[in-house]
Design an enzyme around this catalytic site. Structure first.
Site: not given
Ligand code: PLP
Length: 394
Positions: A134, A219, A248
């Site tokens: 994700f 990520d 986050k």
């Molecule tokens: N990358 C990861 C690993 C995530 O868990 C998330 C959100 O849950 C995102 C990217 C996307 O982040 P945002 O919702 O702040 O755009």
């Protein structure tokens, strides 16, 4: 306002793109949040992994108050102190990289993908990502997210993304070519169910990127800022990525995201190629500086390690009692409880009994306590879960 009055406002005026729980949260403090009906909730998944040092940490609140009285925002046409200080603090805690600031995880990943293309152009353009990942909801990051359910209704997606099974070195090697600009993976897949990358897999990504002149992007939006007991999860492994992304818990509740790149890679992002109006704004950066200082002053990295081990032990004991638990996995305070059946009803029932956890990828209960939690609070959480699992015995 009553709970129903707030829900009515949402029904009438807010787009219904979230499946919301029927609670209105009005305040939070530490490991607890409180709803409009006065119920106290022990929050073991605060802010969807945003409030990593708990709700409304006093040092963060104070830093925001102080900064708000001085300068809320200045555009990136100018220099500003908090942005420079935050970049230094992050760089010193990772691999000496340089930062680009934005407002969310998706934006941080979007920036990483754009930088990787810029840096490897014109020969390279493909991105390899892992099934179950994700990476966000913008068009590029949803294309990077290798889960068909997130693509439905949005086809055609931006081209160039190649998906491989997670932790499968052979598949990764087979997918590689000199057209690959970058590989992007999460060191621990969060939404995908707390799936921990193996050392061999991450080492293979590093080797293949080096051999092919591609960029290794990790990520760390969910894993970063101490959650696993180190500043970044890649530090559990003996390698350095070219780019990491974070968001986050970086701002302790303030909206901020960041991409950090090795200086030689970062050099490709020259003026005019990427930007964000709110990126690196003084308020969010002041909050993030306070988060980093609080983590260090209060030994939270160590707490994440100790507490993580403790929680894992307690949850392993639950497994002995409840056959619905298949196994427990994770690192530090990023813990997944693999069930033998779907678990949304279990998470819902926990909330009714005053405990917030989350269920992801249908069968994984996600347990991500804040780094300030105590053993007593964990005991309390495990007791509630124990009770709920007991009710579910068929
Ligand atoms: N990358 C990861 C690993 C995530 O868990 C998330 C959100 O849950 C995102 C990217 C996307 O982040 P945002 O919702 O702040 O755009």
């Amino acid at each position: 306002m009553t709970t129903q009055e707030t829900i009515d406002l949402f029904d009438k005026y807010v787009i219904g793109n979230y499946a919301r729980l029927p609670r209105v949260i009005v305040k939070g403090h530490g490991c607890y949040c409180y709803d409009a009906d006065g119920n106290e909730i022990l929050d073991m998944f605060p802010g969807w992994a945003v409030s990593g040092i708990g709700h409304c940490h006093p040092k963060v609140v104070e830093a925001i108050r102080e900064q708000a009285g001085r300068l809320l925002h200045i555009d990136n046409t100018f220099y500003s102190e908090p942005q420079g200080i935050l970049a230094k603090l992050l760089s010193e805690r990772a691999f000496g990289g340089k930062c680009f600031f934005c407002n969310s995880g998706a934006e941080a990943n979007e920036a990483a993908l754009k930088l990787a293309r810029l840096h490897t152009a014109p020969q390279k353009y493909k991105f390899i990502t892992a099934e179950g990942s994700f990476h966000g909801r913008t068009f590029a990051t949803v294309a990077a997210t290798a889960q068909p359910k997130y693509h439905e209704g949005f086809l055609p997606l931006p081209p160039g993304f190649v998906y491989v099974p997670f932790n499968d070195v052979d598949a990764l090697e087979a997918a590689f070519s000199d057209e690959v600009a970058a590989v992007m993976v999460e060191p621990i897949q969060g939404e995908g169910g707390i799936n921990v990358a193996t050392r061999q897999y991450l080492e293979a990504i590093r080797r293949l990127c080096d051999e092919n002149g591609a960029i290794m992007i990790l990520d760390e939006v969910q894993t970063g800022i101490g959650r696993t007991g180190k500043w970044f999860a890649y530090q559990h492994f003996d390698l350095t990525p070219d780019i990491i992304t974070m968001a986050k818990s970086l701002g302790g509740g303030a909206a901020i995201g960041a991409m950090m790149a090795k200086p030689d890679v970062a050099a490709s992002l020259v003026p005019g190629k990427h930007a964000s109006t709110f990126g690196g704004n003084a308020l969010a950066c002041a909050a993030a500086i306070a988060v980093i200082e609080a983590i260090e002053q209060e030994n939270m990295l160590e707490n994440a390690v100790q507490l993580g081990e403790y929680a894992r032990r307690k949850l392993e004991q639950l497994k002995e009692k409840h056959s619905i638990i298949d196994h427990v996995r994770g690192i530090g305070l990023m813990i997944g409880i693999q069930l033998t059946r779907p678990g949304t009803d279990i998470a819902d029932r926990c909330l009714e009994k005053g405990l917030r956890i989350n269920c992801t990828n249908k069968t994984v209960l996600r347990f991500m306590p804040p780094m300030i939690a105590t053993r007593d609070q964990l005991d309390q959480a495990v007791d509630i879960l124990d009770g709920v699992l007991g009710e579910n015995v068929k």
